[in-house]
Design a protein around this motif. Structure first.
Motif, mmCIF file in Angstrom:
data_model
loop_
_atom_site.group_PDB
_atom_site.id
_atom_site.type_symbol
_atom_site.label_atom_id
_atom_site.label_comp_id
_atom_site.label_asym_id
_atom_site.label_seq_id
_atom_site.Cartn_x
_atom_site.Cartn_y
_atom_site.Cartn_z
ATOM 1 N N GLY A 31 21.913 -32.505 -16.749
ATOM 2 C CA GLY A 31 23.182 -32.016 -16.230
ATOM 3 C C GLY A 31 23.135 -30.551 -15.888
ATOM 4 N N GLY A 32 22.095 -29.856 -16.344
ATOM 5 C CA GLY A 32 21.929 -28.444 -16.035
ATOM 6 C C GLY A 32 20.986 -28.257 -14.861
ATOM 7 N N GLU A 33 20.176 -27.192 -14.932
ATOM 8 C CA GLU A 33 19.236 -26.911 -13.860
ATOM 9 C C GLU A 33 18.311 -28.107 -13.633
ATOM 10 O OE1 GLU A 33 19.375 -22.995 -16.305
ATOM 11 O OE2 GLU A 33 19.679 -25.134 -16.642
ATOM 12 N N ALA A 80 24.687 -21.029 -8.074
ATOM 13 C CA ALA A 80 25.411 -19.800 -7.740
ATOM 14 C C ALA A 80 25.622 -18.914 -8.951
ATOM 15 C CB ALA A 80 26.766 -20.143 -7.105
ATOM 16 N N SER A 81 25.926 -19.517 -10.098
ATOM 17 C CA SER A 81 26.382 -18.747 -11.264
ATOM 18 C C SER A 81 25.406 -18.775 -12.423
ATOM 19 C CB SER A 81 27.748 -19.298 -11.717
ATOM 20 O OG SER A 81 28.647 -19.408 -10.644
ATOM 21 N N GLY A 82 24.125 -19.049 -12.113
ATOM 22 C CA GLY A 82 23.128 -19.168 -13.160
ATOM 23 C C GLY A 82 22.676 -17.834 -13.720
ATOM 24 N N LEU A 83 22.268 -17.863 -14.979
ATOM 25 C CA LEU A 83 21.800 -16.658 -15.669
ATOM 26 C C LEU A 83 20.560 -16.031 -15.029
ATOM 27 C CD1 LEU A 83 22.344 -14.828 -18.109
ATOM 28 C CD2 LEU A 83 20.944 -16.370 -19.499
ATOM 29 N N GLY A 121 25.395 -26.151 -16.904
ATOM 30 C CA GLY A 121 24.225 -25.706 -17.646
ATOM 31 C C GLY A 121 23.628 -24.476 -17.009
ATOM 32 N N GLY A 122 23.039 -23.611 -17.826
ATOM 33 C CA GLY A 122 22.364 -22.428 -17.310
ATOM 34 C C GLY A 122 23.293 -21.333 -16.837
ATOM 35 N N SER A 123 24.548 -21.355 -17.273
ATOM 36 C CA SER A 123 25.516 -20.389 -16.753
ATOM 37 C C SER A 123 25.311 -19.003 -17.363
ATOM 38 C CB SER A 123 26.942 -20.851 -17.032
ATOM 39 O OG SER A 123 27.277 -20.674 -18.386
#
Length: 386
Positions: A31-33, A80-83, A121-123
């Motif tokens: 569900g994440g990257e 777009a909003s990943g760390l 995920g990965g936000s």
């Protein structure tokens, strides 16, 4: 390494022991990257691009997907909003936001889909999903009627939601949220306390963000009539589900199960003699909705229950908890004390060697499948000569 690269390395290890083995390589995501890529691969369609902003407001081009029939749109928050996209600057845990993901979602709605899947995920942020709502046209106002700042900082001041500018199709489609955790929105197991430090939040920041999320939950319940504070998974990706569940009626789904269904994992498990999956750190979170948890549960439902083995960077989960989750065994690729950079540089050969070892162990209990002679890898030769 990507999921596809890991699968390839593991398959090489299996074939080193059984050259004619039938190996199904099924890159997974939780569900994440990587979820977007996994679904695009199944559909056989290219990603689409949209110009938006990253988690601190800088211009960025993000990808999204649309199913071949045009009915389902896929938004991966990390695009777009990943760390990783803001790792070049000092962390901004109070100001980081998900507005860029909201703008991607608006582009998906413009594409005419009937359903939107948001992969969490990965936000980089802890904004309770307020940024996504802002990107979709919602205005978050303080008690004087002025817009509040982006990010968790603004949640401490928001007093009213102005939905007049909400994208006209936002409530005409179904929203599904792919999550990989079960954490609530706030509290000791909430978004700020558990995930905030990973995004640069100091103890004082964590306390501030937790209070802000609690305030946000109260506002959403008053204005949208939906209680989100203790919804399992509401703490995912900095609390994103809270805003989307309350305002858009979004439904949460385990991301790993969703991807498993898309790639046909259940059918593959029914044919398998051995299942090898992976995780960066195999710990308590790994058996709370992530890939290993989903694979173990589905394998346990297969008629002959094939053994599931986890290969990981490190293994912290006690063996009894792993077995309870349907995992027969878990092994670290680290051969002993080793620096992280060295281990990362040798990940592929170590995965291949470890997969070969696991395969040999399984074959040892099945004498009707004799292993073939194996030439040691370069990595194995180094250890032997040392």
């Amino acid at each position: 390494m990507s999921a596809a690269e890991v699968a390839s390395a593991v398959a090489a290890g299996v074939r080193a022991v059984v050259p004619d083995a039938h190996v199904s390589e099924l890159p997974m995501a939780d569900g994440g990257e990587g979820t977007l890529d996994a679904l695009l691969a199944v559909w056989g369609v290219p990603a689409r691009d949209v110009v938006t902003v990253d988690a601190i407001g800088r211009p960025r081009t993000a990808r999204y997907g649309v199913s071949p029939d045009g009915r389902l749109g896929v938004v991966e928050l990390a695009e777009a909003s990943g760390l990783p996209h803001v790792s070049d600057v000092a962390p901004q845990p109070l100001r980081a936001h998900t507005r860029g993901t909201g703008e991607v979602a608006a582009a998906v709605l413009d594409a005419g889909v009937d359903e939107v899947l948001v992969c969490l995920g990965g936000s980089a942020s802890t904004d309770g999903g307020s940024g996504i709502l802002t990107g979709l046209g919602v205005r978050l106002l303080d008690d004087r009627g002025e817009p509040v700042p982006d990010g968790g900082e603004g949640l401490a001041r928001v007093a009213h939601l102005d939905l007049a500018g909400l994208h006209p199709r936002a409530r005409d489609v179904s929203w599904r949220l792919a999550v990989d955790v079960t954490n609530p929105l706030h509290g000791e197991r909430g978004a700020a306390h558990v995930f905030g430090p990973q995004k640069g939040a100091a103890p004082a920041d964590v306390a501030f963000l937790d209070d802000a999320l609690q305030r946000w939950a109260g506002l959403l319940e008053r204005e949208a009539g939906v209680a989100v504070a203790h919804v399992p998974g509401a703490g995912a990706a900095g609390g994103v589900p809270a805003g989307l569940v309350a305002v858009l009626g979004a439904q949460l789904e385990p991301g790993a199960r969703l991807v498993a269904d898309a790639i046909g994992l259940r059918d593959a498990l029914e044919r398998a003699d051995l299942v090898i999956t992976g995780e960066g750190s195999f710990d308590s979170q790994s058996v709370e909705g992530k890939v290993a948890d989903a694979v173990g549960a589905l394998a346990a439902q297969a008629p002959h229950r094939p053994p599931v083995v986890v290969l990981a960077g490190r293994v912290l989960l006690p063996a009894e908890r792993a077995r309870a989750a349907g995992i027969a065994a878990a092994f670290s690729i680290a051969p002993g004390p080793v620096e992280l950079e060295e281990l990362m540089g040798r990940t592929r050969p170590r995965l291949t060697d470890l997969a070969a070892t696991v395969t040999s162990l399984v074959l040892a209990s099945r004498p009707h499948l004799p292993p073939a002679p194996v030439e040691p890898s370069d990595d194995a030769r180094e250890r032997s000569s040392a």
